[in-house]
Design a protein around this motif. Structure first.
Motif, PDB file in Angstrom:
ATOM      1  N   LYS A   1     -35.319  -5.551  -0.856  1.00  0.00           N
ATOM      2  CA  LYS A   1     -34.401  -4.415  -0.702  1.00  0.00           C
ATOM      3  C   LYS A   1     -33.121  -4.571  -1.530  1.00  0.00           C
ATOM      4  CE  LYS A   1     -36.260  -3.891   3.927  1.00  0.00           C
ATOM      5  NZ  LYS A   1     -35.989  -4.023   5.364  1.00  0.00           N
ATOM      6  N   SER A   2     -33.144  -5.420  -2.506  1.00  0.00           N
ATOM      7  CA  SER A   2     -31.977  -5.593  -3.369  1.00  0.00           C
ATOM      8  C   SER A   2     -31.661  -4.302  -4.106  1.00  0.00           C
ATOM      9  CB  SER A   2     -32.257  -6.718  -4.375  1.00  0.00           C
ATOM     10  OG  SER A   2     -31.152  -6.920  -5.217  1.00  0.00           O
ATOM     11  N   GLY A   3     -30.402  -3.898  -4.059  1.00  0.00           N
ATOM     12  CA  GLY A   3     -29.937  -2.743  -4.811  1.00  0.00           C
ATOM     13  C   GLY A   3     -30.162  -1.395  -4.174  1.00  0.00           C
ATOM     14  N   ILE A   4     -30.744  -1.352  -2.974  1.00  0.00           N
ATOM     15  CA  ILE A   4     -31.014  -0.045  -2.365  1.00  0.00           C
ATOM     16  C   ILE A   4     -29.769   0.510  -1.672  1.00  0.00           C
ATOM     17  CG2 ILE A   4     -33.457  -0.565  -2.015  1.00  0.00           C
ATOM     18  CD1 ILE A   4     -32.763  -0.849   1.030  1.00  0.00           C
ATOM     19  N   SER A   5     -29.798   1.801  -1.419  1.00  0.00           N
ATOM     20  CA  SER A   5     -28.703   2.433  -0.678  1.00  0.00           C
ATOM     21  C   SER A   5     -28.718   2.024   0.792  1.00  0.00           C
ATOM     22  CB  SER A   5     -28.791   3.955  -0.796  1.00  0.00           C
ATOM     23  OG  SER A   5     -28.568   4.356  -2.127  1.00  0.00           O
ATOM     24  N   ARG A   6     -29.893   1.794   1.340  1.00  0.00           N
ATOM     25  CA  ARG A   6     -30.152   1.329   2.698  1.00  0.00           C
ATOM     26  C   ARG A   6     -30.130   2.433   3.741  1.00  0.00           C
ATOM     27  NH1 ARG A   6     -27.197  -3.480   6.327  1.00  0.00           N
ATOM     28  NH2 ARG A   6     -27.989  -2.696   8.326  1.00  0.00           N
ATOM     29  N   TYR A   7     -29.139   3.309   3.715  1.00  0.00           N
ATOM     30  CA  TYR A   7     -28.993   4.348   4.731  1.00  0.00           C
ATOM     31  C   TYR A   7     -29.342   5.727   4.165  1.00  0.00           C
ATOM     32  CZ  TYR A   7     -26.196   0.807   7.157  1.00  0.00           C
ATOM     33  OH  TYR A   7     -25.770  -0.348   7.757  1.00  0.00           O
ATOM     34  N   GLY A   8     -29.881   6.587   5.031  1.00  0.00           N
ATOM     35  CA  GLY A   8     -30.145   7.963   4.650  1.00  0.00           C
ATOM     36  C   GLY A   8     -30.016   8.880   5.844  1.00  0.00           C
ATOM     37  N   ASP A   9     -29.593  10.111   5.603  1.00  0.00           N
ATOM     38  CA  ASP A   9     -29.370  11.085   6.674  1.00  0.00           C
ATOM     39  C   ASP A   9     -29.746  12.451   6.143  1.00  0.00           C
ATOM     40  OD1 ASP A   9     -28.484  12.659   8.768  1.00  0.00           O
ATOM     41  OD2 ASP A   9     -26.364  12.241   8.451  1.00  0.00           O
ATOM     42  N   ALA A  10     -30.566  13.198   6.890  1.00  0.00           N
ATOM     43  CA  ALA A  10     -30.983  14.524   6.428  1.00  0.00           C
ATOM     44  C   ALA A  10     -31.122  15.477   7.596  1.00  0.00           C
ATOM     45  CB  ALA A  10     -32.304  14.434   5.674  1.00  0.00           C
ATOM     46  N   LEU A  11     -30.754  16.713   7.349  1.00  0.00           N
ATOM     47  CA  LEU A  11     -30.870  17.812   8.301  1.00  0.00           C
ATOM     48  C   LEU A  11     -31.719  18.876   7.622  1.00  0.00           C
ATOM     49  CD1 LEU A  11     -29.674  18.584  11.127  1.00  0.00           C
ATOM     50  CD2 LEU A  11     -27.866  19.777   9.874  1.00  0.00           C
ATOM     51  N   VAL A  12     -32.881  19.187   8.204  1.00  0.00           N
ATOM     52  CA  VAL A  12     -33.842  20.066   7.527  1.00  0.00           C
ATOM     53  C   VAL A  12     -34.279  21.198   8.448  1.00  0.00           C
ATOM     54  CG1 VAL A  12     -36.159  20.201   6.550  1.00  0.00           C
ATOM     55  CG2 VAL A  12     -34.684  18.274   5.970  1.00  0.00           C
TER      56      VAL A  12
ATOM     57  N   LEU B   1     -32.243   3.375  -5.405  1.00  0.00           N
ATOM     58  CA  LEU B   1     -31.506   2.285  -6.028  1.00  0.00           C
ATOM     59  C   LEU B   1     -30.122   2.786  -6.422  1.00  0.00           C
ATOM     60  CD1 LEU B   1     -34.416   0.862  -8.190  1.00  0.00           C
ATOM     61  CD2 LEU B   1     -33.487  -0.098  -6.074  1.00  0.00           C
ATOM     62  N   ASP B   2     -29.105   2.125  -5.925  1.00  0.00           N
ATOM     63  CA  ASP B   2     -27.715   2.533  -6.121  1.00  0.00           C
ATOM     64  C   ASP B   2     -27.077   1.624  -7.177  1.00  0.00           C
ATOM     65  OD1 ASP B   2     -24.963   2.995  -5.948  1.00  0.00           O
ATOM     66  OD2 ASP B   2     -25.031   3.343  -3.787  1.00  0.00           O
ATOM     67  N   PRO B   3     -26.620   2.182  -8.308  1.00  0.00           N
ATOM     68  CA  PRO B   3     -26.048   1.348  -9.362  1.00  0.00           C
ATOM     69  C   PRO B   3     -24.778   0.621  -8.933  1.00  0.00           C
ATOM     70  CG  PRO B   3     -25.651   3.673  -9.824  1.00  0.00           C
ATOM     71  CD  PRO B   3     -26.608   3.614  -8.666  1.00  0.00           C
ATOM     72  N   LEU B   4     -24.165   1.057  -7.841  1.00  0.00           N
ATOM     73  CA  LEU B   4     -22.947   0.395  -7.367  1.00  0.00           C
ATOM     74  C   LEU B   4     -23.242  -0.772  -6.421  1.00  0.00           C
ATOM     75  CD1 LEU B   4     -20.701   3.517  -6.674  1.00  0.00           C
ATOM     76  CD2 LEU B   4     -20.771   2.080  -8.718  1.00  0.00           C
ATOM     77  N   VAL B   5     -24.511  -0.891  -6.001  1.00  0.00           N
ATOM     78  CA  VAL B   5     -24.881  -1.955  -5.072  1.00  0.00           C
ATOM     79  C   VAL B   5     -25.325  -3.186  -5.851  1.00  0.00           C
ATOM     80  CG1 VAL B   5     -26.497  -2.678  -3.272  1.00  0.00           C
ATOM     81  CG2 VAL B   5     -25.528  -0.377  -3.227  1.00  0.00           C
TER      82      VAL B   5
END
Length: 204
Positions: A91-102, A190-194
């Motif tokens: 899981k290196s470099g991932i955003s890790r969290y996600g939230d969605a309303l659909v 993948l988040d370039p800031l992580v």
């Protein structure tokens, strides 16, 4: 952000006396789905998951659906969870969290994902008696929660799913799966800031 040179993939097979499941996925795909579980409504939900999470997903499954769809659906969800965990790697470099309303017409669902390494499901808001509804002739409403349980446990993710409104059983299930897909899409990104693994513990 540019796509990774090496895609995060997994290919798994599970065979029991109740079902046989073969599954391939690519987390860095475009949402291409080739699904045949022999349970048509579950095919529909998995196709929605692939499309809205941008995960290429191929599933071939067969089982004792003459008894009940439960065994085949559960085993596919188990293999999907295992495959998600394998493809995510460390899981290196991932955003890790996600939230969605659909929304889907009158139905509205929210999903929140944490690729935490700790399996946990919070699932609520489905209308009273929803679990007894038969959708598409094969799939009972109870299987929506059950598949989320299997996916969350086997992928080692924390998953919260809430139904905020809804009347039609099909719409409710599809909104839940699309919300899960969109939240997972954010979390796996993948988040370039992580830099490294997004945890103070150094592992997820």
């Amino acid at each position: 952000m540019t796509r990774p040179d090496t895609h995060r993939t997994a290919s798994l097979r599970r065979a029991t006396s109740e079902s046989t499941v073969e599954l391939n996925l690519d987390l860095d795909g475009t949402g291409v789905a080739r699904i045949d579980t022999t349970v048509p409504f579950f095919d529909h939900l998995l196709t929605a998951f692939a499309k809205h999470s941008l995960t290429d997903l191929t599933v071939r499954a067969s089982g004792d659906t003459q008894i009940d769809a439960h065994h085949t659906v559960e085993d596919v969800a188990i293999v999907l969870g295992d495959a998600l965990r394998e493809a995510l790697g460390d899981k290196s470099g991932i955003s890790r969290y996600g939230d969605a309303l659909v929304p889907l017409d009158e139905a509205l669902a929210q999903a929140v994902v944490d690729l935490s390494g700790r399996p946990y499901l919070v699932h609520d808001g489905e209308p009273a008696g929803y679990e007894f509804h038969l959708i598409g002739g094969h799939f009972t409403g109870s299987l929506v929660r059950h598949t989320f349980e299997a996916i969350a446990f086997h992928s080692a993710m924390t998953l919260h799913v809430r139904v905020l409104s809804g009347r039609d059983p099909h719409h409710i299930a599809e909104a839940e799966y699309k919300a899960f897909a969109r939240a997972f899409r954010q979390a796996k990104a993948l988040d370039p800031l992580v830099s490294g693994i997004p945890s103070t513990k150094g592992a997820l």
